[in-house]
Design a protein around this motif. Structure first.
Motif, mmCIF file in Angstrom:
data_model
loop_
_atom_site.group_PDB
_atom_site.id
_atom_site.type_symbol
_atom_site.label_atom_id
_atom_site.label_comp_id
_atom_site.label_asym_id
_atom_site.label_seq_id
_atom_site.Cartn_x
_atom_site.Cartn_y
_atom_site.Cartn_z
ATOM 1 N N SER A 183 17.705 9.304 -5.592
ATOM 2 C CA SER A 183 16.497 9.750 -4.890
ATOM 3 C C SER A 183 16.853 10.964 -4.042
ATOM 4 O O SER A 183 17.914 11.009 -3.415
ATOM 5 N N TYR A 184 15.947 11.954 -4.025
ATOM 6 C CA TYR A 184 16.239 13.184 -3.293
ATOM 7 C C TYR A 184 14.964 13.995 -3.099
ATOM 8 O O TYR A 184 13.895 13.668 -3.630
ATOM 9 N N TYR A 185 15.087 15.068 -2.315
ATOM 10 C CA TYR A 185 14.000 16.022 -2.156
ATOM 11 C C TYR A 185 14.134 17.090 -3.233
ATOM 12 O O TYR A 185 15.243 17.560 -3.517
ATOM 13 N N VAL A 215 11.524 12.548 -5.013
ATOM 14 C CA VAL A 215 11.516 11.982 -6.359
ATOM 15 C C VAL A 215 12.674 11.002 -6.515
ATOM 16 O O VAL A 215 13.644 11.043 -5.756
ATOM 17 N N SER A 216 12.542 10.131 -7.497
ATOM 18 C CA SER A 216 13.608 9.188 -7.842
ATOM 19 C C SER A 216 13.777 9.180 -9.350
ATOM 20 O O SER A 216 12.793 9.256 -10.091
ATOM 21 N N GLY A 246 10.156 5.173 -9.343
ATOM 22 C CA GLY A 246 10.461 4.692 -8.002
ATOM 23 C C GLY A 246 9.687 5.342 -6.879
ATOM 24 O O GLY A 246 8.470 5.184 -6.769
ATOM 25 N N LEU A 247 10.386 6.093 -6.035
ATOM 26 C CA LEU A 247 9.786 6.688 -4.842
ATOM 27 C C LEU A 247 9.010 7.964 -5.128
ATOM 28 O O LEU A 247 8.625 8.672 -4.192
ATOM 29 N N THR A 248 8.751 8.267 -6.375
ATOM 30 C CA THR A 248 7.995 9.471 -6.732
ATOM 31 C C THR A 248 6.508 9.186 -6.546
ATOM 32 O O THR A 248 5.797 8.837 -7.491
#
Length: 364
Positions: A76-78, A66-67, A53-55
């Motif tokens: 999803s998080y930092y 990262v996701s 995903g958002l990685t």
């Protein structure tokens, strides 16, 4: 003569933040190319492939977004290098992508208040979520917009612009350096100088700081136009073109499969010198119709490893220090529609011709 003293804001902080991180982790895919993990530079796996995903980060220095898939949903998080997880509900997303860290800092958003703040590489909040908008950290400083409201575009596509508010230049300790700063993509924040009087260099812009000193920055647009007029166009010899060209010149060729191809500058200029010189000479003519645009290095065209230094850890162009200046020459005959393009990349050794596209002439 007044002496203008170069000033590094990290003297307030820790200049070691500018040192290159020797422990950069590199992303890699699993066998199915569906999940991303990270290895150190010796090839040792630091994080097994599990992200999607958002990685977007392909390099991991301090803190990234990262996701990972969680049953039928996403988390999803930092993530910091120490494994600390923060900001599960505060990802800053723009243009369908997550923020990318710069200089060890990354932006976050509090969706309850619709305000933005800043994390450091340890996952600690160094700037609380009290601003409408923040730029990336550049040379330890950033532009902050406070008290603005959103004006949604009429197209209904979710895009908006900011109305009102006040802009500040702040440091990463949230200390206000300049009030009423004003946003600009053309300022080189790494060229900061501090002085008691305004800097008289014509390519610089001055700002009165809250401490009574003047902060000045090189303006990319002024810098390029000055160099173009006083250095580049004054000598269009083959030798000077070679000196002021990138190692490879990328150009458009209709007969090629993908259109864009690259060639070593020596052979490109040797084969196309007369044509290029004639076109560039037009810029010295009073009736030449041309414009200069600020652009970003195209990551799809310049995808070779030699260009990595001009992209950040998420493969986004670092146009805040390496902008592309595109000279677009329009035809003298107004019934013609084609244009000629000369693109110059700002490098650590100055502006370099990196791309040429001519409308009615075939480059070799």
């Amino acid at each position: 003569m007044k002496q203008f003293i170069s000033f590094c804001l990290f003297l307030f902080l820790n200049c070691a933040l500018f040192a290159q991180n020797k422990d950069t982790w590199i992303s890699f895919w699993d066998k199915d190319t569906t999940h991303i993990g990270f290895k150190d530079q010796t090839g040792k796996i630091k994080i097994e492939p599990k992200y999607m995903g958002l990685t977007f980060a392909n390099k991991f220095d301090d803190i990234i977004v990262v996701s990972e898939e969680n049953k039928e949903s996403w988390k999803s998080y930092y993530l910091t290098k120490s494994g600390k997880i923060i900001g599960r509900d505060s990802l800053y997303i723009y243009d369908n992508g997550a923020d990318c860290g710069n200089e060890g800092f990354i932006r976050f958003k509090d969706y309850k208040t619709d305000k933005m703040g800043l994390f450091n590489g340890q996952g600690n909040i160094v700037i609380p979520a009290e601003y409408s908008d923040l730029t990336r950290v550049r040379n330890g400083i950033l532009i902050a917009l406070k008290g603005a409201t959103k004006a949604m575009d009429s197209g209904g596509d979710g895009h908006f612009s900011w109305v009102g508010g006040k802009e500040y230049l702040i440091d990463i300790n949230n200390k206000v350096l300049v009030e009423n700063f004003g946003y600009s993509d053309e300022l080189n924040f790494y060229s900061l100088q501090k002085s008691k009087e305004p800097n008289k260099d014509e390519i610089r812009e001055n700002f009165l700081a809250v401490d009574g000193q003047y902060y000045s920055f090189i303006n990319f647009d002024k810098e390029f136009k000055s160099w173009l007029k006083n250095n580049f166009l004054t000598d269009l010899s083959k030798e000077n073109l070679l000196k002021n060209s990138y190692g490879k010149i990328t150009y458009w060729k209709e007969k090629e499969a993908n259109g864009w191809i690259s060639k070593p500058k020596a052979s490109f200029i040797e084969q196309n010198y007369k044509l290029i010189k004639a076109k560039l000479l037009e810029l010295k003519s009073a009736d030449c119709d041309y414009n200069i645009f600020s652009e970003s290095l195209n990551k799809f065209i310049y995808d070779a490893a030699e260009y990595d230094q001009y992209f950040d850890n998420c493969r986004q162009p670092k146009d805040w220090i390496n902008p592309v200046k595109n000279i677009v020459i329009s035809p003298k005959n107004k019934t013609d529609h084609g244009q000629d393009h000369f693109e110059f990349l700002r490098t650590e050794k100055g502006y370099k011709l990196i791309s040429v596209s001519l409308d009615k002439k075939e480059l070799k």
